[in-house]
Design a protein around this motif. Structure first.
Motif, PDB file in Angstrom:
ATOM      1  N   LEU A  10       4.395  -2.170  -7.738  1.00  0.00           N
ATOM      2  CA  LEU A  10       3.534  -1.269  -6.517  1.00  0.00           C
ATOM      3  C   LEU A  10       4.653  -1.625  -5.266  1.00  0.00           C
ATOM      4  N   SER A  11       5.952  -2.048  -5.244  1.00  0.00           N
ATOM      5  CA  SER A  11       6.776  -2.446  -4.353  1.00  0.00           C
ATOM      6  C   SER A  11       7.396  -0.743  -3.822  1.00  0.00           C
ATOM      7  N   ALA A  12       7.022   0.005  -3.419  1.00  0.00           N
ATOM      8  CA  ALA A  12       7.722   0.701  -3.439  1.00  0.00           C
ATOM      9  C   ALA A  12       9.299   1.012  -2.755  1.00  0.00           C
ATOM     10  N   ILE A  13       8.680   0.527  -1.336  1.00  0.00           N
ATOM     11  CA  ILE A  13       9.858  -0.022   0.046  1.00  0.00           C
ATOM     12  C   ILE A  13      10.420  -1.528  -0.189  1.00  0.00           C
ATOM     13  N   CYS A  14      10.994  -1.679   0.328  1.00  0.00           N
ATOM     14  CA  CYS A  14      11.485  -3.006   0.903  1.00  0.00           C
ATOM     15  C   CYS A  14      10.654  -3.773   1.630  1.00  0.00           C
ATOM     16  N   ALA A  15      10.264  -5.079   1.252  1.00  0.00           N
ATOM     17  CA  ALA A  15       9.607  -5.884   2.379  1.00  0.00           C
ATOM     18  C   ALA A  15      10.943  -5.785   3.717  1.00  0.00           C
ATOM     19  N   CYS A  17      12.956  -3.710   5.905  1.00  0.00           N
ATOM     20  CA  CYS A  17      13.485  -2.649   6.144  1.00  0.00           C
ATOM     21  C   CYS A  17      12.493  -1.820   5.869  1.00  0.00           C
ATOM     22  N   ASN A  18      11.494  -1.725   5.239  1.00  0.00           N
ATOM     23  CA  ASN A  18      10.471  -0.175   4.724  1.00  0.00           C
ATOM     24  C   ASN A  18      11.003   0.707   4.449  1.00  0.00           C
ATOM     25  N   LYS A  19      12.957   0.525   3.703  1.00  0.00           N
ATOM     26  CA  LYS A  19      13.625   1.660   3.177  1.00  0.00           C
ATOM     27  C   LYS A  19      12.502   1.858   1.758  1.00  0.00           C
ATOM     28  N   VAL A  20      12.953   3.190   1.596  1.00  0.00           N
ATOM     29  CA  VAL A  20      12.034   3.507  -0.094  1.00  0.00           C
ATOM     30  C   VAL A  20      13.160   2.921  -1.497  1.00  0.00           C
ATOM     31  N   LEU A  21      12.366   2.255  -2.208  1.00  0.00           N
ATOM     32  CA  LEU A  21      13.397   2.214  -3.346  1.00  0.00           C
ATOM     33  C   LEU A  21      13.441   2.127  -4.829  1.00  0.00           C
ATOM     34  N   PRO A  22      14.305   3.270  -5.596  1.00  0.00           N
ATOM     35  CA  PRO A  22      14.089   3.594  -7.063  1.00  0.00           C
ATOM     36  C   PRO A  22      14.292   2.114  -7.574  1.00  0.00           C
ATOM     37  N   MET A  23      12.998   1.954  -8.552  1.00  0.00           N
ATOM     38  CA  MET A  23      13.031   0.705  -8.759  1.00  0.00           C
ATOM     39  C   MET A  23      13.960   0.654  -9.883  1.00  0.00           C
ATOM     40  N   GLU A  24      15.476   1.161  -9.995  1.00  0.00           N
ATOM     41  CA  GLU A  24      16.901  -0.120  -9.766  1.00  0.00           C
ATOM     42  C   GLU A  24      17.601  -0.532  -8.858  1.00  0.00           C
ATOM     43  N   GLU A  25      16.822  -1.016  -8.083  1.00  0.00           N
ATOM     44  CA  GLU A  25      16.944  -1.333  -6.486  1.00  0.00           C
ATOM     45  C   GLU A  25      16.203  -2.259  -6.388  1.00  0.00           C
ATOM     46  N   THR A  42       4.385 -15.167  -7.947  1.00  0.00           N
ATOM     47  CA  THR A  42       4.070 -13.649  -6.962  1.00  0.00           C
ATOM     48  C   THR A  42       4.200 -14.562  -5.827  1.00  0.00           C
ATOM     49  N   GLU A  43       3.562 -15.575  -5.725  1.00  0.00           N
ATOM     50  CA  GLU A  43       2.773 -16.407  -4.206  1.00  0.00           C
ATOM     51  C   GLU A  43       4.243 -16.355  -2.835  1.00  0.00           C
ATOM     52  N   ASN A  44       5.252 -16.959  -4.041  1.00  0.00           N
ATOM     53  CA  ASN A  44       6.256 -16.527  -3.466  1.00  0.00           C
ATOM     54  C   ASN A  44       7.159 -15.748  -3.488  1.00  0.00           C
ATOM     55  N   ILE A  45       6.670 -14.603  -3.531  1.00  0.00           N
ATOM     56  CA  ILE A  45       8.107 -13.231  -4.140  1.00  0.00           C
ATOM     57  C   ILE A  45       7.479 -11.545  -3.313  1.00  0.00           C
ATOM     58  N   VAL A  46       8.852 -11.777  -2.736  1.00  0.00           N
ATOM     59  CA  VAL A  46       8.641  -9.979  -2.010  1.00  0.00           C
ATOM     60  C   VAL A  46       9.611  -9.211  -2.513  1.00  0.00           C
ATOM     61  N   ILE A  47       9.450  -8.196  -2.730  1.00  0.00           N
ATOM     62  CA  ILE A  47      10.315  -7.152  -3.107  1.00  0.00           C
ATOM     63  C   ILE A  47      10.944  -6.402  -2.072  1.00  0.00           C
ATOM     64  N   CYS A  48      12.313  -6.650  -2.031  1.00  0.00           N
ATOM     65  CA  CYS A  48      13.415  -5.498  -1.161  1.00  0.00           C
ATOM     66  C   CYS A  48      14.337  -5.285  -1.947  1.00  0.00           C
ATOM     67  N   CYS A  49      15.218  -4.570  -0.794  1.00  0.00           N
ATOM     68  CA  CYS A  49      16.739  -3.980  -1.003  1.00  0.00           C
ATOM     69  C   CYS A  49      17.464  -5.143  -1.310  1.00  0.00           C
ATOM     70  N   PRO A  50      18.837  -4.792  -2.054  1.00  0.00           N
ATOM     71  CA  PRO A  50      19.978  -6.016  -1.992  1.00  0.00           C
ATOM     72  C   PRO A  50      20.730  -6.394  -0.724  1.00  0.00           C
ATOM     73  N   TYR A  78       3.975  -4.039   4.707  1.00  0.00           N
ATOM     74  CA  TYR A  78       4.442  -4.195   3.229  1.00  0.00           C
ATOM     75  C   TYR A  78       3.725  -4.333   2.620  1.00  0.00           C
ATOM     76  N   LEU A  79       3.455  -6.153   3.179  1.00  0.00           N
ATOM     77  CA  LEU A  79       1.950  -6.492   3.144  1.00  0.00           C
ATOM     78  C   LEU A  79       0.653  -5.623   2.560  1.00  0.00           C
ATOM     79  N   ASN A  80       0.978  -5.167   3.981  1.00  0.00           N
ATOM     80  CA  ASN A  80      -0.560  -4.177   4.078  1.00  0.00           C
ATOM     81  C   ASN A  80      -0.488  -3.158   2.569  1.00  0.00           C
ATOM     82  N   MET A  81       0.699  -2.733   2.681  1.00  0.00           N
ATOM     83  CA  MET A  81       0.853  -1.627   1.401  1.00  0.00           C
ATOM     84  C   MET A  81       0.529  -1.989   0.331  1.00  0.00           C
ATOM     85  N   ILE A  82       0.733  -3.999  -0.221  1.00  0.00           N
ATOM     86  CA  ILE A  82       0.628  -4.196  -1.280  1.00  0.00           C
ATOM     87  C   ILE A  82      -1.641  -4.248  -0.980  1.00  0.00           C
TER      88      ILE A  82
END
Length: 228
Positions: A10-15, A17-25, A42-50, A78-82
């Motif tokens: 579900l995390s299409a953007i970085c938590a 910087c909100n950069k759009v992220l392909p799956m591999e990033e 999950t309660e302690n994880i966000v998805i972000c860019c490298p 990011y939180l609102n998007m999820i």
């Protein structure tokens, strides 16, 4: 509650910087680092860019967001998007538990703004849809009875043509004018006929659509288009 695989999907953007992220990033960041007792849940994880993951490193989430206030706004987005995608606020509620009071209040205010924005956008979309429907529904009436009916823009073009050419017996000329095929024209004529019963469709052959005249032989019984 989301599992990590679903969260990553579900995390299409970085938590941060909100950069759009392909799956591999898409990388996992522990908002409470493992070295500070944070768990891989999950309660302690966000998805972000490298890059943002490297920048945050082992910093606690509150310290990181207070150091980079521009990233706090991205974090709230990011939180609102999820939450929007899952249809509930379980994820943001779990994550925001560790935020300071001031950061949590900023998130709540941003969440309210985002909700109002979505409501405005939904209302605007509905207004546009209604406007398009109004523009496409064209009113006609039977001159003799005064009864009205509505048809869409394409059907109106078909009907206008037949009103002007009541002896028309071949579909090709009209289909060419409208840029549609035989089957589509037949469907539109059928729709008009279901509403009005004005056509006497004799047969459909390889040579085209063969119609009798409009049932309204007297000009007083003809159908007219109502223009505002």
């Amino acid at each position: 509650m989301l599992n990590l695989q679903k969260l990553k999907y579900l995390s299409a953007i970085c938590a941060y910087c909100n950069k759009v992220l392909p799956m591999e990033e898409r990388t996992n960041d522990h908002i409470i680092p493992r070295c500070s007792g944070g768990i891989t849940d999950t309660e302690n994880i966000v998805i972000c860019c490298p890059d943002c993951n490297g920048l945050k490193g082992n910093t606690l989430i509150n310290e990181f967001l207070e150091t980079y206030p521009q990233k706090a706004e991205c974090f709230y987005n990011y939180l609102n998007m999820i939450d929007y995608q899952t249809g509930n606020d379980e994820y943001s509620g779990a994550i925001s538990k560790v935020l300071t009071k001031s950061l949590k209040m900023s998130f709540i205010r941003q969440k309210r703004r985002a909700k109002r924005l979505r409501q405005r956008q939904k209302k605007q979309a509905q207004n546009i849809k209604e406007q398009l429907n109004e523009e496409q529904n064209i009113e006609y009436k039977y001159e003799l009875s005064g009864k009205s009916f509505y048809i869409n823009e394409l059907q109106a073009k078909v009907l206008d043509y037949y009103l002007e050419n009541p002896n028309f017996s071949n579909y090709k000329e009209l289909a060419q004018k409208l840029g549609i095929g035989k089957e589509k024209l037949i469907r539109e004529i059928t729709c008009i006929n279901n509403l009005t019963g004005i056509f006497k469709l004799k047969r459909i052959s390889e040579n085209g659509i063969v119609l009798n005249n409009l049932q309204c032989e007297n000009i007083q019984d003809k159908i007219s288009r109502i223009t505002n």
